[in-house]
Scaffold this motif. Structure first.
Motif, PDB file in Angstrom:
ATOM      1  N   GLU A  72     -51.691 -29.431  45.487  1.00  0.00           N
ATOM      2  CA  GLU A  72     -52.388 -28.507  46.384  1.00  0.00           C
ATOM      3  C   GLU A  72     -51.443 -27.413  46.842  1.00  0.00           C
ATOM      4  O   GLU A  72     -50.272 -27.662  47.137  1.00  0.00           O
ATOM      5  CB  GLU A  72     -52.925 -29.255  47.606  1.00  0.00           C
ATOM      6  N   VAL A  73     -51.971 -26.189  46.861  1.00  0.00           N
ATOM      7  CA  VAL A  73     -51.240 -25.027  47.362  1.00  0.00           C
ATOM      8  C   VAL A  73     -52.193 -24.246  48.247  1.00  0.00           C
ATOM      9  O   VAL A  73     -53.392 -24.153  47.949  1.00  0.00           O
ATOM     10  CB  VAL A  73     -50.744 -24.133  46.201  1.00  0.00           C
ATOM     11  N   ASP A  74     -51.667 -23.702  49.347  1.00  0.00           N
ATOM     12  CA  ASP A  74     -52.519 -22.882  50.210  1.00  0.00           C
ATOM     13  C   ASP A  74     -51.696 -21.778  50.841  1.00  0.00           C
ATOM     14  O   ASP A  74     -50.468 -21.772  50.760  1.00  0.00           O
ATOM     15  CB  ASP A  74     -53.217 -23.719  51.280  1.00  0.00           C
ATOM     16  N   ASP A  75     -52.380 -20.860  51.463  1.00  0.00           N
ATOM     17  CA  ASP A  75     -51.740 -19.780  52.204  1.00  0.00           C
ATOM     18  C   ASP A  75     -52.758 -19.223  53.184  1.00  0.00           C
ATOM     19  O   ASP A  75     -53.967 -19.443  53.028  1.00  0.00           O
ATOM     20  CB  ASP A  75     -51.260 -18.682  51.259  1.00  0.00           C
ATOM     21  N   HIS A  76     -52.254 -18.512  54.196  1.00  0.00           N
ATOM     22  CA  HIS A  76     -53.174 -17.926  55.168  1.00  0.00           C
ATOM     23  C   HIS A  76     -52.572 -16.675  55.796  1.00  0.00           C
ATOM     24  O   HIS A  76     -51.358 -16.474  55.786  1.00  0.00           O
ATOM     25  CB  HIS A  76     -53.535 -18.936  56.259  1.00  0.00           C
ATOM     26  N   ALA A  77     -53.453 -15.858  56.309  1.00  0.00           N
ATOM     27  CA  ALA A  77     -53.105 -14.679  57.099  1.00  0.00           C
ATOM     28  C   ALA A  77     -54.024 -14.699  58.320  1.00  0.00           C
ATOM     29  O   ALA A  77     -54.800 -15.640  58.505  1.00  0.00           O
ATOM     30  CB  ALA A  77     -53.302 -13.410  56.275  1.00  0.00           C
ATOM     31  N   ASP A  78     -53.965 -13.661  59.128  1.00  0.00           N
ATOM     32  CA  ASP A  78     -54.811 -13.625  60.328  1.00  0.00           C
ATOM     33  C   ASP A  78     -56.295 -13.580  60.004  1.00  0.00           C
ATOM     34  O   ASP A  78     -57.111 -14.099  60.759  1.00  0.00           O
ATOM     35  CB  ASP A  78     -54.457 -12.420  61.202  1.00  0.00           C
ATOM     36  N   THR A  79     -56.664 -12.960  58.888  1.00  0.00           N
ATOM     37  CA  THR A  79     -58.082 -12.746  58.587  1.00  0.00           C
ATOM     38  C   THR A  79     -58.633 -13.624  57.478  1.00  0.00           C
ATOM     39  O   THR A  79     -59.849 -13.714  57.318  1.00  0.00           O
ATOM     40  CB  THR A  79     -58.332 -11.280  58.204  1.00  0.00           C
ATOM     41  N   ASP A  80     -57.765 -14.246  56.696  1.00  0.00           N
ATOM     42  CA  ASP A  80     -58.266 -15.055  55.595  1.00  0.00           C
ATOM     43  C   ASP A  80     -57.280 -16.164  55.247  1.00  0.00           C
ATOM     44  O   ASP A  80     -56.151 -16.185  55.725  1.00  0.00           O
ATOM     45  CB  ASP A  80     -58.577 -14.196  54.370  1.00  0.00           C
TER      46      ASP A  80
END
Length: 145
Positions: A72-80
């Motif tokens: 599993e790999v993930d990432d995030h920002a303020d909007t998505d």
């Protein structure tokens, strides 16, 4: 995704692989008997597979007992945000040609440890989801359906 659409979007396989290529840290999930383990590993995308390096120890032992893995790999920002999960088989590379190809991928350990074993995850399925981040909907009042 607009303000009036579902905040969750299923990603295509191509988009999932594209996103995997933007990161270098994932989580490897192994399963042996009643034991489920999760290991953070740095990785590179290798065609339609994942390469990582390891050393003798519990992770490598578990992969020799049961090659079925999740990654599993993930990432995030303020909007998505997004998350991609690969189901597949992990195999330590043994053939000289495979090891030489893996060495050419430029994968280096993040921590100063010797990791001489290259492992390739061959996917059986890839799934991904993207998420639109915003405030929680009102709990009272009319709801959109």
């Amino acid at each position: 995704m607009s303000a009036h659409t579902d905040p969750i979007e299923m990603l295509t396989s191509d988009r999932s692989w594209e996103l995997l290529g933007t990161q270098e840290l994932g989580r490897l999930v192994t399963h042996v008997g009643e034991t489920i383990d999760i290991f953070p590993v740095n990785y590179v995308v290798d065609g339609e597979g994942i390469l990582f390096r390891t050393a003798p120890g519990s992770k490598l032992f578990e992969l020799t007992v049961n090659t079925d893995v999740l990654f599993e790999v993930d990432d995030h920002a303020d909007t998505d945000a997004w998350s991609v999960i690969i189901r597949g088989y992990a195999t330590a590379l043994e053939a000289d040609a495979d090891v030489q190809r893996a060495e050419a991928a430029g994968l280096r350990p993040w921590i100063p440890t010797v990791k001489r074993v290259y492992v390739r995850i061959a996917p059986t399925s890839v799934s991904g989801r993207a998420f639109r981040r915003s405030a929680e909907p009102e709990l009272d009042g009319p709801q959109e359906y």
